[in-house]
Design a protein around this motif. Structure first.
Motif, short mmCIF file in Angstrom:
data_model
loop_
_atom_site.label_atom_id
_atom_site.label_comp_id
_atom_site.label_asym_id
_atom_site.label_seq_id
_atom_site.Cartn_x
_atom_site.Cartn_y
_atom_site.Cartn_z
N ASN A 182 0.86 -1.18 0.00
CA ASN A 182 0.00 0.00 0.00
C ASN A 182 0.90 1.23 0.00
OD1 ASN A 182 0.72 0.64 2.77
ND2 ASN A 182 -0.73 -0.94 3.45
N PRO A 183 0.37 2.44 -0.03
CA PRO A 183 1.24 3.62 -0.10
C PRO A 183 2.16 3.81 1.11
CG PRO A 183 -0.96 4.17 -0.87
CD PRO A 183 -1.04 2.79 -0.27
N ARG A 184 1.93 3.10 2.20
CA ARG A 184 2.72 3.28 3.41
C ARG A 184 3.74 2.17 3.65
NH1 ARG A 184 -2.02 4.76 3.25
NH2 ARG A 184 -2.85 2.65 3.56
N ALA A 185 3.49 0.99 3.12
CA ALA A 185 4.37 -0.14 3.42
C ALA A 185 4.16 -1.26 2.40
CB ALA A 185 4.11 -0.67 4.83
N ALA A 186 5.17 -2.11 2.32
CA ALA A 186 5.05 -3.39 1.61
C ALA A 186 5.66 -4.44 2.52
CB ALA A 186 5.78 -3.34 0.27
N PHE A 187 4.99 -5.57 2.63
CA PHE A 187 5.51 -6.59 3.54
C PHE A 187 5.08 -7.97 3.07
CE2 PHE A 187 1.25 -5.75 5.18
CZ PHE A 187 0.77 -7.02 5.45
N VAL A 188 5.83 -8.97 3.50
CA VAL A 188 5.39 -10.36 3.45
C VAL A 188 5.40 -10.87 4.87
CG1 VAL A 188 7.72 -11.26 2.97
CG2 VAL A 188 5.71 -12.65 2.44
N ALA A 189 4.30 -11.48 5.28
CA ALA A 189 4.18 -12.03 6.63
C ALA A 189 4.39 -13.54 6.56
CB ALA A 189 2.82 -11.71 7.22
N ILE A 190 5.26 -14.06 7.41
CA ILE A 190 5.53 -15.49 7.48
C ILE A 190 5.07 -15.99 8.85
CG2 ILE A 190 7.28 -17.29 7.33
CD1 ILE A 190 9.05 -15.32 5.79
N VAL A 191 4.13 -16.89 8.84
CA VAL A 191 3.63 -17.47 10.10
C VAL A 191 4.54 -18.64 10.44
CG1 VAL A 191 1.68 -18.54 11.28
CG2 VAL A 191 1.28 -16.75 9.56
N THR A 192 5.34 -18.46 11.46
CA THR A 192 6.32 -19.49 11.84
C THR A 192 5.92 -20.26 13.09
OG1 THR A 192 7.61 -17.89 13.11
CG2 THR A 192 8.21 -18.18 10.79
N GLY A 193 4.96 -19.77 13.84
CA GLY A 193 4.44 -20.48 15.00
C GLY A 193 2.95 -20.70 14.84
N THR A 194 2.49 -21.94 14.99
CA THR A 194 1.11 -22.35 14.71
C THR A 194 0.76 -22.08 13.23
OG1 THR A 194 0.62 -21.67 16.99
CG2 THR A 194 -1.23 -22.38 15.66
N PRO A 195 1.57 -22.58 12.30
CA PRO A 195 1.34 -22.25 10.89
C PRO A 195 0.21 -23.01 10.22
CG PRO A 195 3.21 -23.73 11.10
CD PRO A 195 2.78 -23.39 12.50
N TYR A 196 -0.38 -24.01 10.89
CA TYR A 196 -1.41 -24.84 10.25
C TYR A 196 -2.78 -24.67 10.87
CZ TYR A 196 3.09 -27.04 9.31
OH TYR A 196 4.41 -27.26 9.00
N ASP A 197 -2.91 -23.75 11.80
CA ASP A 197 -4.18 -23.57 12.49
C ASP A 197 -4.65 -22.13 12.44
OD1 ASP A 197 -5.41 -25.98 13.60
OD2 ASP A 197 -3.52 -26.25 14.66
N PHE A 198 -4.61 -21.52 11.27
CA PHE A 198 -5.16 -20.18 11.14
C PHE A 198 -5.91 -20.05 9.83
CE2 PHE A 198 -1.15 -19.61 8.89
CZ PHE A 198 -1.44 -18.69 7.88
#
Length: 591
Positions: free
Chosen positions: A113-129
């Motif tokens: 978006n105009p304020r940020a770019a990110f990639v989020a990596i779920v490293t804890g509890t990655p299979y239950d969200f």
């Protein structure tokens, strides 16, 4: 209100994220809600890390959501969100929602978006969200909703938001960041390194996959719980001798390399009586004819493997035992849809490995099979939990047992393949039949699919992008082009459309061989794919480094050796770097 500890580390981002507000919402099974907002001052690591230790997650939780303020945008703003299966959406709706849960091949997501770019990596509890992308009254948010449903936490809750800048600040950069993360922690190894000591993998990387469904009972089944007396008869479509005739026609038409996978060769055909497999189905020719076919295929220079299933069980099996079935939290048997063999029950991955898989793969090796052995289902679903007190597993442990099965096929049979691209076992998966089981289809929140998974794993895991790109040379021109745009290793499937009442998830157009005319015509369409793939097969071991829109309906894919593929989805020609790309065609520009 009880305080819940949250450990947060952040870093500076050139995308103007000078501080961040992270909202954490705890919802309890009794509908009570607690909210916590943490102000984050950036440090130098370029990561905002939300970490809640397992011991600090309170009892009675239903869900937990995590939302940094930079993971939001306004309708009409420049930018987009990206889902882990490659769904790409710009901020054009005022209200709507797109979620992902089971069909989530990687535990990552991103936004620009105009304020940020990110990639989020779920490293804890990655299979239950569940990943929630929501537009509400003109405000977009993307967040993980961790789901406990009253059960105790078995893992920390951790989400690492990697802030990106400059040339990294797009979906290609998001994917490269995750790829670098996976390689750095040795979760997987590039194909170029693996195939040096893996001749079967090296062969597959330059070869088509051709699957032959030989026999099956009716689907949907008229008998949900089958016995030997009530079992429906099996349809015989392709005998072992007939497969040999397909290979003869391959040779006549100039197809010299292919990996053949036999589907439904086992007792009562595809999904006939799992985990009962033997004896080899007599109606197809029996074990003598199968061994002869395997010898013939290998003598002709083809690699030949078989299809098996270690996830599903039917009560008709001579090995049926409720002991090895996954138990639900209430102790009941975990069941699934009704298929060829009747009602399917989910096998605990630990018990599948201990009771069946190790001896099965050695029996396949004894028949002579060698190559990227295909085990159905394993990587097209999230790792499964089991609540049987004799073999309890959380999802992390379930993932490890699936990994043991895939590693065993590599050791005993030369390679591993499975149905999907879920990456919890990316280090022991050689081929994904489809990277995403969710095919491209319209959704108000989604503009199009992009090769997000492929930007991570091309050059690491061989793959075909979607179910509809099966038999791609007999599909519409756009589907055919998409396989090339997504860097797919083509797979063809005799009798892919076998269900009695529709639901042809791989498409209604099909390859058949009911007579010699149909056989020759089907091989001719495979030969088209063989010639196309041969021209670009060298790219299978290269990383896909960049994908972008060049112009309206024109997309460019760039590989790590500098090669470019330009795909033109227009009805008119497009000129790129002085070369004309014909309508609904592609060009390959070498390094």
């Amino acid at each position: 209100m009880k305080k819940h500890a949250v450990c947060i580390a952040v870093c500076a981002c050139a995308c103007c994220v000078m501080s961040a507000q992270v909202e954490i919402v705890y919802t309890f099974t009794g509908k009570r809600i607690e909210k916590k907002t943490v102000t984050i001052e950036p440090d130098a690591a370029d990561v905002v890390r939300v970490h809640i230790p397992q011991a600090e997650l309170p009892p009675g939780l239903d869900t937990v959501t995590v939302l940094p303020d930079f993971a939001a945008a306004q309708t009409g703003e420049a930018g987009y969100f990206i889902m882990p299966n490659g769904e790409y959406g710009t901020f054009r709706e005022r209200n709507g929602e797109r979620t992902a849960r089971g069909a989530m091949p990687m535990p990552i997501f991103g936004m620009k978006n105009p304020r940020a770019a990110f990639v989020a990596i779920v490293t804890g509890t990655p299979y239950d969200f569940t990943l929630m992308t929501t537009a509400k009254d003109g405000r977009y948010t993307i967040l993980p909703r961790f789901e406990y449903r009253g059960r105790p936490a078995y893992d920390d809750l951790t989400v690492a938001y990697h802030l990106l800048k400059g040339a990294q600040a797009d979906y290609s950069g998001m994917a490269r960041k995750y790829r670098d993360y996976q390689l750095a922690r040795k979760a997987c190894v590039p194909l170029k390194e693996r195939l040096k000591a893996r001749p079967e993998l090296a062969y597959a990387a330059r070869s088509l996959e051709v699957r032959v469904r030989q026999g099956w009972k009716p689907v949907p089944t008229p008998v949900e719980h089958q016995t030997r007396q009530t079992e429906p008869s099996m349809k015989v479509a392709v005998t072992f001798d007939r497969v040999g005739e397909i290979l003869d026609e391959f040779r006549r038409q100039g197809i010299d390399r292919a990996e053949i996978c036999l589907v439904g060769w086992n007792q009562k055909g595809h999904d006939g009586r799992y985990p009962e497999i033997f004896p080899v189905e007599e109606q197809l020719g029996g074990e003598v004819k199968l061994r002869a076919l395997i010898r013939k295929a290998q003598a002709m220079g083809f690699q030949i493997v078989c299809h098996n299933n270690n996830s599903d069980a039917y009560m008709i099996a001579d090995t049926w035992d409720a002991e090895y079935i996954i138990k639900n939290p209430d102790g009941s048997l975990s069941a699934h849809a009704a298929w060829s063999g009747g009602r399917m029950y989910n096998v605990c991955p630990q018990r599948a490995f201990e009771r069946f898989q190790q001896k099965d793969v050695r029996a396949f090796a004894d028949l002579g099979f060698r190559g990227l052995h295909y085990t159905d289902v394993l990587t097209v679903v999230q790792p499964r939990a089991c609540y049987d007190p004799r073999h309890p597993l959380n999802r992390n442990q379930g993932a490890r047992w699936v990994g043991k099965m895939l590693a065993e096929t590599q050791t005993v049979l030369g390679g591993s393949a499975s149905e999907g691209g879920h990456d919890f076992c990316c280090g022991v998966l050689d081929y994904a039949l489809y990277a995403s089981i969710v095919p491209p289809k319209p959704h108000p929140m989604v503009d199009r699919f992009v090769p997000f998974w492929q930007l991570v794993y091309h050059g690491i895991i061989l793959s075909n992008p979607f179910p509809p790109t099966c038999n791609y040379t007999i599909k519409d021109a756009a589907t055919r082009l998409m396989l090339t745009e997504f860097g797919g290793r083509p797979f063809f499937y005799y009798y892919s459309n076998f269900l009695d009442k529709g639901n042809a998830w791989m498409g209604t157009a099909d390859l058949t061989c009911e007579n010699d005319e149909a056989l020759k015509a089907s091989v001719a369409k495979i030969k088209e794919g063989y010639d196309e793939f041969t021209a670009r097969a060298r790219l299978q071991t290269e990383f896909m480094d960049r994908h972008e829109r060049v112009d309206t309906d024109v997309y460019r894919t760039v590989y790590s050796d500098g090669s470019e593929i330009v795909c033109n989805y227009r009805q008119t020609a497009f000129v790129y770097k002085g070369r004309t790309v014909a309508p609904l065609r592609h060009i390959l520009i070498g390094p």
